[in-house]
Design a protein around this motif. Structure first.
Motif, PDB file in Angstrom:
ATOM      1  N   SER A 244      57.191 -23.496  -7.810  1.00 16.42           N
ATOM      2  CA  SER A 244      58.079 -22.499  -8.345  1.00 16.42           C
ATOM      3  C   SER A 244      59.277 -22.101  -7.619  1.00 16.42           C
ATOM      4  CB  SER A 244      57.203 -21.166  -8.846  1.00 16.42           C
ATOM      5  OG  SER A 244      56.794 -20.375  -7.545  1.00 16.42           O
ATOM      6  N   GLY A 245      59.143 -22.638  -6.378  1.00 22.14           N
ATOM      7  CA  GLY A 245      60.363 -22.483  -5.562  1.00 22.14           C
ATOM      8  C   GLY A 245      60.337 -20.991  -4.735  1.00 22.14           C
ATOM      9  N   GLU A 246      59.156 -20.362  -4.702  1.00 24.37           N
ATOM     10  CA  GLU A 246      59.099 -19.146  -3.908  1.00 24.37           C
ATOM     11  C   GLU A 246      58.907 -19.332  -2.662  1.00 24.37           C
ATOM     12  OE1 GLU A 246      55.769 -16.608  -5.614  1.00 24.37           O
ATOM     13  OE2 GLU A 246      56.114 -17.148  -7.706  1.00 24.37           O
ATOM     14  N   ILE A 247      58.383 -20.622  -2.161  1.00 26.33           N
ATOM     15  CA  ILE A 247      58.216 -20.903  -0.561  1.00 26.33           C
ATOM     16  C   ILE A 247      59.025 -22.135  -0.675  1.00 26.33           C
ATOM     17  CG2 ILE A 247      56.221 -19.405  -0.288  1.00 26.33           C
ATOM     18  CD1 ILE A 247      54.583 -21.804  -0.195  1.00 26.33           C
ATOM     19  N   THR A 248      59.428 -22.422   0.624  1.00 27.75           N
ATOM     20  CA  THR A 248      59.969 -23.851   1.034  1.00 27.75           C
ATOM     21  C   THR A 248      59.002 -24.599   1.407  1.00 27.75           C
ATOM     22  OG1 THR A 248      60.425 -23.162   3.258  1.00 27.75           O
ATOM     23  CG2 THR A 248      62.000 -22.686   1.804  1.00 27.75           C
ATOM     24  N   GLN A 249      59.292 -25.825   1.557  1.00 28.22           N
ATOM     25  CA  GLN A 249      57.889 -26.909   2.051  1.00 28.22           C
ATOM     26  C   GLN A 249      57.601 -26.728   3.277  1.00 28.22           C
ATOM     27  OE1 GLN A 249      59.709 -30.828   1.592  1.00 28.22           O
ATOM     28  NE2 GLN A 249      59.647 -30.842  -0.616  1.00 28.22           N
ATOM     29  N   ALA A 250      58.572 -26.096   4.338  1.00 25.28           N
ATOM     30  CA  ALA A 250      58.231 -25.711   5.623  1.00 25.28           C
ATOM     31  C   ALA A 250      57.183 -24.698   5.741  1.00 25.28           C
ATOM     32  CB  ALA A 250      59.514 -25.375   6.479  1.00 25.28           C
ATOM     33  N   GLN A 251      57.520 -23.672   4.835  1.00 25.09           N
ATOM     34  CA  GLN A 251      56.621 -22.401   4.658  1.00 25.09           C
ATOM     35  C   GLN A 251      55.212 -22.856   4.191  1.00 25.09           C
ATOM     36  OE1 GLN A 251      59.077 -20.181   2.298  1.00 25.09           O
ATOM     37  NE2 GLN A 251      59.575 -18.650   3.714  1.00 25.09           N
ATOM     38  N   TYR A 252      55.376 -23.680   3.373  1.00 22.87           N
ATOM     39  CA  TYR A 252      54.069 -24.324   2.845  1.00 22.87           C
ATOM     40  C   TYR A 252      53.225 -25.062   3.793  1.00 22.87           C
ATOM     41  CZ  TYR A 252      50.909 -27.163   0.200  1.00 22.87           C
ATOM     42  OH  TYR A 252      49.638 -27.996  -0.341  1.00 22.87           O
TER      43      TYR A 252
ATOM     44  N   LEU B  98      49.207 -21.530  -3.143  1.00 19.01           N
ATOM     45  CA  LEU B  98      50.492 -21.843  -2.262  1.00 19.01           C
ATOM     46  C   LEU B  98      50.978 -22.946  -3.096  1.00 19.01           C
ATOM     47  CD1 LEU B  98      48.826 -22.193   1.157  1.00 19.01           C
ATOM     48  CD2 LEU B  98      50.423 -20.697   0.436  1.00 19.01           C
ATOM     49  N   VAL B  99      50.371 -24.118  -3.928  1.00 21.52           N
ATOM     50  CA  VAL B  99      50.979 -25.115  -4.531  1.00 21.52           C
ATOM     51  C   VAL B  99      51.980 -24.589  -5.659  1.00 21.52           C
ATOM     52  CG1 VAL B  99      50.680 -27.162  -6.001  1.00 21.52           C
ATOM     53  CG2 VAL B  99      49.382 -26.939  -3.806  1.00 21.52           C
ATOM     54  N   ALA B 100      51.246 -23.474  -6.421  1.00 20.98           N
ATOM     55  CA  ALA B 100      52.207 -22.868  -7.225  1.00 20.98           C
ATOM     56  C   ALA B 100      53.295 -22.129  -6.829  1.00 20.98           C
ATOM     57  CB  ALA B 100      51.018 -21.831  -8.173  1.00 20.98           C
ATOM     58  N   GLN B 101      53.268 -21.374  -5.621  1.00 18.50           N
ATOM     59  CA  GLN B 101      54.487 -21.068  -5.118  1.00 18.50           C
ATOM     60  C   GLN B 101      55.392 -22.034  -4.676  1.00 18.50           C
ATOM     61  OE1 GLN B 101      52.902 -18.566  -1.848  1.00 18.50           O
ATOM     62  NE2 GLN B 101      52.584 -16.863  -3.275  1.00 18.50           N
TER      63      GLN B 101
ATOM     64  N   ARG C 202      47.916 -22.822   8.845  1.00 21.88           N
ATOM     65  CA  ARG C 202      47.258 -21.650   9.413  1.00 21.88           C
ATOM     66  C   ARG C 202      45.622 -21.635   8.651  1.00 21.88           C
ATOM     67  NH1 ARG C 202      52.218 -17.635   9.085  1.00 21.88           N
ATOM     68  NH2 ARG C 202      53.045 -18.099  11.344  1.00 21.88           N
ATOM     69  N   LEU C 203      45.925 -21.892   7.470  1.00 20.40           N
ATOM     70  CA  LEU C 203      44.598 -22.027   6.411  1.00 20.40           C
ATOM     71  C   LEU C 203      43.573 -22.890   7.163  1.00 20.40           C
ATOM     72  CD1 LEU C 203      43.185 -20.786   3.890  1.00 20.40           C
ATOM     73  CD2 LEU C 203      44.406 -22.870   2.694  1.00 20.40           C
ATOM     74  N   ALA C 204      43.998 -24.094   7.537  1.00 19.05           N
ATOM     75  CA  ALA C 204      42.979 -25.102   7.977  1.00 19.05           C
ATOM     76  C   ALA C 204      42.752 -24.743   9.428  1.00 19.05           C
ATOM     77  CB  ALA C 204      43.719 -26.421   8.349  1.00 19.05           C
ATOM     78  N   LYS C 205      43.345 -23.870  10.284  1.00 21.05           N
ATOM     79  CA  LYS C 205      42.759 -23.440  11.595  1.00 21.05           C
ATOM     80  C   LYS C 205      41.800 -22.291  11.077  1.00 21.05           C
ATOM     81  CE  LYS C 205      44.445 -21.487  15.705  1.00 21.05           C
ATOM     82  NZ  LYS C 205      45.463 -20.899  16.393  1.00 21.05           N
TER      83      LYS C 205
END
Length: 97
Positions: free
Chosen positions: A60-68, A54-57, A74-77
């Motif tokens: 690299s700009g593949e995902i936005t901060q909100a998506q991250y 997720l950090v790599a994405q 979700r991962l924590a849940k």
């Protein structure tokens, strides 16, 4: 004295042979001048965890901060559901409290 000179010469020859028999990084594993089949090391290791991916994405700009943030929440849940943490009981005697 002659024995020591002979031993030093033998060790020097052995060291030269061992150094020459090691493969070059540029020539590959065989040392025959052909390029190796391994991918070149660009200094970047592949992420080994989902958080790392997720950090790599994100970087690299593949995902936005909100998506991250949503993905990490979700991962924590999911992690909390799979491996719930419990608070230890307070087993101290009343005299220590």
């Amino acid at each position: 004295m002659l024995f020591l000179l002979f031993m030093m010469a033998a060790m020097l020859i052995l060291a030269i042979v061992l150094l020459c028999s090691q493969p070059d990084d540029a020539t590959g594993a065989g040392g025959d001048g052909k390029a190796g089949t391994d991918k070149p090391d660009d200094g970047k290791a592949a992420p080994t965890t989902l958080e790392g991916a997720l950090v790599a994405q994100l970087i690299s700009g593949e995902i936005t901060q909100a998506q991250y943030r949503i993905a990490v929440a979700r991962l924590a849940k999911r992690d909390d559901e799979r491996n719930p943490m419990t608070v230890p009981k307070d087993d101290r005697p009343e005299s220590c409290a």
